[in-house]
Motif scaffolding. Structure first.
Motif, PDB file in Angstrom:
ATOM      1  N   UNK A  48     102.888 -60.800  29.427  1.00 39.49           N
ATOM      2  CA  UNK A  48     102.877 -62.116  28.768  1.00 39.49           C
ATOM      3  C   UNK A  48     101.695 -62.301  27.823  1.00 39.49           C
ATOM      4  N   UNK A  49     100.553 -61.721  28.193  1.00 39.05           N
ATOM      5  CA  UNK A  49      99.368 -61.833  27.341  1.00 39.05           C
ATOM      6  C   UNK A  49      99.616 -61.166  25.999  1.00 39.05           C
ATOM      7  N   UNK A  50     100.116 -59.942  26.012  1.00 43.33           N
ATOM      8  CA  UNK A  50     100.342 -59.206  24.770  1.00 43.33           C
ATOM      9  C   UNK A  50     101.487 -59.808  23.957  1.00 43.33           C
ATOM     10  N   UNK A  51     102.503 -60.313  24.640  1.00 43.21           N
ATOM     11  CA  UNK A  51     103.590 -60.965  23.915  1.00 43.21           C
ATOM     12  C   UNK A  51     103.117 -62.264  23.270  1.00 43.21           C
ATOM     13  N   UNK A  52     102.228 -62.963  23.948  1.00 45.06           N
ATOM     14  CA  UNK A  52     101.681 -64.205  23.391  1.00 45.06           C
ATOM     15  C   UNK A  52     100.869 -63.918  22.140  1.00 45.06           C
ATOM     16  N   UNK A  53     100.013 -62.907  22.213  1.00 49.48           N
ATOM     17  CA  UNK A  53      99.159 -62.575  21.075  1.00 49.48           C
ATOM     18  C   UNK A  53      99.998 -62.004  19.927  1.00 49.48           C
ATOM     19  N   UNK A  54     100.849 -61.026  20.228  1.00 49.94           N
ATOM     20  CA  UNK A  54     101.692 -60.437  19.187  1.00 49.94           C
ATOM     21  C   UNK A  54     102.695 -61.439  18.635  1.00 49.94           C
ATOM     22  N   UNK A  83      96.782 -57.832  16.988  1.00 53.55           N
ATOM     23  CA  UNK A  83      97.102 -58.540  15.751  1.00 53.55           C
ATOM     24  C   UNK A  83      96.822 -57.667  14.527  1.00 53.55           C
ATOM     25  N   UNK A  84      95.736 -56.920  14.586  1.00 47.28           N
ATOM     26  CA  UNK A  84      95.379 -56.037  13.472  1.00 47.28           C
ATOM     27  C   UNK A  84      96.452 -54.962  13.292  1.00 47.28           C
ATOM     28  N   UNK A  85      96.854 -54.347  14.413  1.00 48.56           N
ATOM     29  CA  UNK A  85      97.869 -53.290  14.352  1.00 48.56           C
ATOM     30  C   UNK A  85      99.173 -53.829  13.776  1.00 48.56           C
ATOM     31  N   UNK A  86      99.621 -54.970  14.323  1.00 52.45           N
ATOM     32  CA  UNK A  86     100.898 -55.533  13.882  1.00 52.45           C
ATOM     33  C   UNK A  86     100.837 -56.003  12.430  1.00 52.45           C
TER      34      UNK A  86
END
Length: 281
Positions: A137-143, A50-53
């Motif tokens: 799916x985890x990273x897509x959910x968070x991003x 989230x910080x990066x994005x």
């Protein structure tokens, strides 16, 4: 008699192939179950995404506002941010094979791996894919949480199906490239430097930091002739700008590179096993 004999001769081959597929599918399923046990840990660790994005979002917002245009190289601000979500997810979800195999060589565990009644390369591939499809799916959910807060629920339509399809080839090509780097540990043992360089190339020529359309001239031409675009650019672009006409081209490019890299990996593996010197016993 000839027909029945021919049928009898074919049956063991079919059964053997089915057995091999079932064997490595089981390895993948076990890997998925093992990684699901740490699902909450993955969610917590992926919060850094989230910080990066968020930083990228602010930088690109200023860029779009400064240029005063709705699109840059064919991407709207919303499409670009979602592209970065998928790109980051693909990279962060790729298991670090070099570190794992390097440690196995140093400790001597690779000797036990090689004596198992399974193909070492296919075993690693099954594990790799199982772990990757837990993490994606985890990273897509968070991003996606950041993208949804900024733009609302995305409407990618067939882009989701295209992404899933292209992601299989993307992870396969990434596995082959990573495995080639990882197997160099049979000779030099320390491979993390090579892995570091590899991912820096993926960040640029692979299209993680920027869609390849934003590179001009020679850089774009070089990227088009290298396999790194298969890893990040293809699945990310497919998700946000689905084009049925490009799917076949992307799959074809991935298939060609997968075939070439498989031959290279097989040759390196055969030579590496002969030269292997295990320090740990």
């Amino acid at each position: 008699m000839d027909v029945s004999r021919e049928k009898t001769l074919r049956e063991p081959r079919v059964s053997s192939l089915a057995l091999q597929v079932a064997k490595y599918t089981a390895v993948g399923k076990i890997t998925v179950r093992n990684n699901l046990a740490y699902l909450y840990d993955y969610l917590i660790r992926s919060l850094f995404l989230l910080v990066i994005l968020y930083i990228f979002a602010q930088l690109w917002r200023v860029t779009y506002d400064g240029i005063g245009t709705a699109t840059i190289s064919g991407y709207t601000f919303e499409q670009l941010l979602w592209y970065l979500v998928f790109a980051e997810a693909m990279v962060l979800s790729s298991p670090r094979l070099a570190r794992r195999i390097e440690d196995e060589v140093k400790k001597g565990d690779v000797a036990y791996q090689l004596t198992r009644p399974v193909s070492y390369l296919l075993f690693q591939y099954a594990q790799y894919m199982g772990e990757a499809y837990v993490l994606v799916p985890v990273h897509l959910l968070v991003g996606g949480a950041l993208g949804t807060m900024m733009f609302g629920v995305p409407h990618f339509g067939w882009g989701w199906i295209g992404f899933l399809l292209i992601s299989v080839g993307a992870f396969t090509v990434n596995f082959l490239l990573n495995m080639i780097l990882a197997l160099t540990s049979f000779w030099i043992e320390e491979t993390r430097g090579l892995e570091f360089v590899y991912y820096k190339i993926v960040f640029t020529l692979g299209g993680m930091l920027l869609p390849l359309e934003m590179f001009g001239g020679t850089v774009r031409q070089i990227a088009d002739w290298l396999p790194f675009q298969c890893v990040v650019y293809f699945p990310s672009k497919t998700a946000v700008q689905f084009d049925a006409g490009e799917i076949g081209h992307m799959l074809g490019v991935q298939a060609v590179w997968a075939a070439v890299l498989t031959v290279c990996l097989t040759l390196i593996y055969r030579k590496g096993v002969k030269k292997l010197n295990v320090n740990g016993g």
